[in-house]
Design a protein around this motif. Structure first.
Motif, short mmCIF file in Angstrom:
data_model
loop_
_atom_site.label_atom_id
_atom_site.label_comp_id
_atom_site.label_asym_id
_atom_site.label_seq_id
_atom_site.Cartn_x
_atom_site.Cartn_y
_atom_site.Cartn_z
N ASP A 1 0.84 -1.19 0.00
CA ASP A 1 0.00 0.00 0.00
C ASP A 1 0.88 1.25 0.00
OD1 ASP A 1 -2.29 -1.45 -0.01
OD2 ASP A 1 -2.84 -1.07 2.08
N ILE B 1 1.09 5.48 1.25
CA ILE B 1 0.56 6.51 2.14
C ILE B 1 1.13 7.85 1.69
CG2 ILE B 1 2.39 6.17 3.86
CD1 ILE B 1 0.29 6.89 6.00
N PRO C 1 -4.25 5.50 -2.56
CA PRO C 1 -3.88 5.75 -1.15
C PRO C 1 -5.13 5.91 -0.30
CG PRO C 1 -2.65 7.18 -2.65
CD PRO C 1 -3.72 6.53 -3.46
N ALA D 1 -4.66 6.97 3.11
CA ALA D 1 -4.31 7.81 4.26
C ALA D 1 -3.25 8.82 3.87
CB ALA D 1 -3.81 6.95 5.43
N TYR E 1 -0.28 11.20 5.89
CA TYR E 1 0.43 11.48 7.14
C TYR E 1 1.05 12.86 7.03
CZ TYR E 1 4.26 11.66 10.50
OH TYR E 1 5.12 12.06 11.49
#
Length: 335
Positions: free
Chosen positions: A3, A5, A54, A56, A58
């Motif tokens: 994945d 992010i 994606p 999420a 950060y």
């Protein structure tokens, strides 16, 4: 694993190493003087070509490490709107939230502009305070406002996420140090109370404001034309874009600068450990082909009397690299 992010173009190395360990790919998002750019975040989500989009983002919205940028309320609202549009969870890592600082007084070279103040200050609202969907996971820490070695913080998130974090804690670190938790509880609940906590934060902001102002003044005196920067309004870092002149396109310029700095007896964090690009990244940012070189200075711990000699030495080191015919002629150690 596999994945991606979304993260700031420049971000905290500890997060990058954790992502590598988890086999999660960082996807760098361009930044400006307020941090992550909402339009860039939206464009990356729109044009994403990976197997899975994606889920999420950060970010460190206040006193970002390493750039020192702080998002305005308008910027936070714009980031949240993109997260809603693209159905992103927001991991709001905010250890410097309570270290928000007032603007640098003018004129910038005035000593009076560097006087400390412990007046109350309105803080920019958090992304968590804007959350109406339960998509923000907020991380706070005592490390930057009490003591680093406490290794203790707190997470605010929906219950179903906290339950999973609790299970992860129990299978890895068990829990933060019981001694640290007990000391913090005793201090906040029995010794200081809320008023004492507020007074401590005001004092801390006053100290950091004084240090920031004095450091900025010294940078302006000794590094004019050699660096560019955005004045930090939170945290403890100054992120300086280094002007290396004709050496800017030379891939050896940054290693040579670090070597010159070592000879001159000054050291700051170079840019590469903070870069979210590279072999482990999900994508590479678009650039003009000429690499930008940065140094991160921390003005929190160094003795104030060391600001001037350190920046004089840095000026000599930068000049020695940007001018191929110059050698570092560093000031004597007692300067």
């Amino acid at each position: 694993p596999g994945d991606a992010i979304l993260v700031d173009r420049w971000t905290f190395p500890g997060v990058l190493s954790s992502l590598v360990s988890a086999k999660v790919l960082p996807a760098p998002v361009p930044m400006d003087g307020e941090g992550m750019i909402p339009e860039a975040l939206d464009d990356i989500c729109q044009t994403w070509s990976g197997a899975a989009p994606p889920r999420a983002v950060y970010l460190v919205p206040t006193g970002q490490n390493p750039t020192g940028t702080t998002m305005s309320l308008a910027r936070r609202k714009a980031i949240y709107a993109v997260a809603q549009k693209r159905n992103l969870a927001i991991i709001e890592d905010d250890p410097y939230y309570f270290l928000q600082l007032p603007p640098v007084p003018l004129p910038s070279h005035s000593r009076r502009g560097a006087e400390r103040s412990d007046q109350a200050q309105d803080l920019v609202p958090s992304l968590l305070s804007l959350d109406v969907d339960g998509r923000v996971i907020r991380l706070d820490s005592f490390s930057k406002i009490l003591a680093p070695n406490l290794r203790c913080g707190w997470i605010t998130a929906p219950t179903y996420i906290l339950d999973k974090i609790q299970i992860l804690n129990e299978s890895t670190i068990l829990q933060p140090s019981g001694l640290s938790q007990g000391l913090i509880s005793k201090l906040l609940n029995d010794t200081w109370g809320f008023d004492g906590w507020e007074a401590h934060l005001r004092e801390l902001r006053a100290v950091y404001t004084l240090r920031r102002n004095l450091f900025i003044q010294a940078v302006d005196r000794h590094l004019a034309g050699l660096v560019e920067y955005t004045v930090p309004t939170a945290g403890m870092f100054l992120w300086m874009k280094v002007n290396l002149g004709s050496a800017a396109a030379d891939p050896t310029a940054m290693p040579r600068l670090l070597g010159a700095m070592k000879k001159c007896g000054v050291m700051m964090a170079p840019d590469m450990p903070f870069s979210s690009t590279g072999p482990s990244a999900a994508m590479e940012p678009v650039t003009d082909g000429i690499p930008e070189r940065y140094l991160r200075a921390a003005f929190a711990l160094v003795d104030i009397d060391m600001f001037e000699p350190a920046l004089k030495r840095l000026a000599q080191a930068i000049t020695s690299v940007s001018d191929a015919h110059s050698a570092p002629a560093c000031p004597p150690a007692t300067s």
